[in-house]
Write a protein that holds these residues in place. Structure first.
Motif: not given
Length: 428
Positions: A362-364, A415-426
């Motif tokens: 889930v990438v924002d 983890q961090d999203t490239d370009g800013g933001g957050s990435t949650f992973y399962l």
């Protein structure tokens, strides 16, 4: 939680104390073994000195004297005069043949520069150090070879002493030390487990009372909040101010109901009362359902939700589909709440297969999470918004998500999203 903590404490206690006991017993055994070796070597030197004295005095050796000396001290005596062996067959019978042992002793002497035709030049005696040789049947011997000048030429003495019994006794003592060590570690483990259990019991009881209180309080709060909400719904008023106040009452009732629901969910999960129904299911179907559910919500807030699936069909995953849906729902709710207020209003729901796992992202592109806060975001009631201005969030969502993931054996991370933001992973 407490059984796992108990196992860690017992393991730490047993390992640390067991290593100390093992170290002490090892030093004690090595000291004992070295003293036995020194004692055996001293006895051997005593016998060697007796024979050297006899050789230097040019005394005659009788077969009876040599036979008694061999039998009494488990010796092998071989004497040569000018290259001719004494006519003495030997009375002590070692496990390995005498001739074989004498050949091994000759090789050991050769390594120190004493050969068959060696004789003293600068002194009246040529002698090896005390060495050890092994027989063909796991028998062990101390040995020494010397060449002594005489008026008529030279005499050569090869002396071996069987120390197999002494070595076996030392090894038996070593096994005894090992048994004492293992017994001590076992007793440490049992006593440590008893001690840790007694030490953690008050803490465990306090924690259990806290959990029971949360569950009981949540159940008790549900009824009055439900009554308040129904009463507010039933009120009919023409006043604009009354309408606004009723709206506030309803909003706060919904918040309270959500909080109670989340607290009950956490209490049930941590008390192992949550039923986990694992089965094989198609993860892409679940993601399509979530896309259909959340896409209108994102559009209503001027944002977009995209789903990215690989070209190859995803394999079935083994998990509880309802719990996975709830985890992803929490992650999507957070992404919508925190990222759609930023210029980049795109949320990405992505899946990929990396054998043997299937990963769901889930990438924002929201404000992101600072590195120093990443380890706390899954804690209860933790909110990066320290002022708690966003009242619709209690800081329980990610705590519930990580709990639901753990009871299924699923990894949830950020983890961090490239370009800013957050990435949650399962990781399924």
């Amino acid at each position: 939680m407490f059984p796992k903590l108990q196992r860690k404490f017992v393991l730490l206690y047993t390992l640390s104390t067991g290593l100390i006991i093992t170290f002490i017993l090892s030093i004690t055994f090595l000291f004992y073994f070295a003293s036995q070796e020194n004692r055996q070597e001293s006895l051997f030197q005593k016998q060697l000195f007796t024979l050297i004295s006899q050789l230097q005095s040019d005394s005659r050796f009788t077969d009876l004297f040599l036979a008694q000396l061999e039998q009494k001290n488990q010796l092998i005596i071989h004497i040569e005069e000018n290259g001719t062996p004494f006519f003495f067959p030997g009375s002590y019978r070692p496990d390995t043949e005498r001739e074989t042992l004498l050949a091994y002793a000759e090789k050991a002497a050769n390594k120190e520069g004493i050969f068959t035709d060696s004789y003293p030049i600068s002194s009246n005696m040529l002698q090896t150090s005390i060495f050890q040789i092994s027989g063909d049947r796991r028998d062990v011997y101390l040995g020494n070879v010397l060449v002594l000048l005489t008026p008529n030429g030279y005499k050569k003495l090869t002396l071996l002493q069987d120390i197999t019994d002494s070595r076996k006794k030392a090894m038996e003592n070593g096994y005894f030390y090992l048994f004492i060590d293992l017994l001590g570690i076992l007793l440490l483990f049992l006593s440590g487990r008893w001690f840790v259990r007694r030490s953690l019991r008050p803490l465990e009881e306090t924690y259990q009372r806290q959990q029971d209180f949360v569950a009981a309080a949540s159940h008790e709060l549900r009824s009055p909040i439900a009554v308040i909400q129904m009463t507010a719904d039933a009120i009919s008023s023409q006043s604009a101010e009354d309408t606004r106040l009723l709206s506030v009452i309803k909003s706060e009732c919904r918040r309270g109901s959500t909080l109670i629901k989340n607290l009950l969910l956490l209490a049930s999960a941590e008390q192992k009362e949550w039923a986990v129904r694992k089965r094989k299911f198609e993860i892409d179907e679940l993601l399509l359902d979530l896309l259909e559910l959340y896409e209108p919500l994102c559009h209503s807030k001027s944002g977009t939700l995209q789903l990215r699936l690989p070209e190859e069909p995803l394999p079935q995953v083994s998990a509880d589909p309802e719990l996975c849906r709830q985890i992803l729902t929490i992650l999507l709710d957070n992404a919508i709440a925190y990222s759609l207020t930023h210029p980049s209003k795109n949320i990405l729901l992505q899946a990929e297969h990396c054998h043997p796992h299937t990963l769901i992202y889930v990438v924002d592109h929201g404000p992101g999470i600072p590195d120093e806060e990443k380890e706390f975001i899954f804690d209860r009631f933790y909110k990066s918004d320290k002022s708690r201005n966003k009242k619709e969030h209690f800081g329980l969502g990610l705590s519930i998500a990580i709990t639901l993931a753990k009871i299924q054996g699923i990894k949830l991370g950020v983890q961090d999203t490239d370009g800013g933001g957050s990435t949650f992973y399962l990781e399924l």
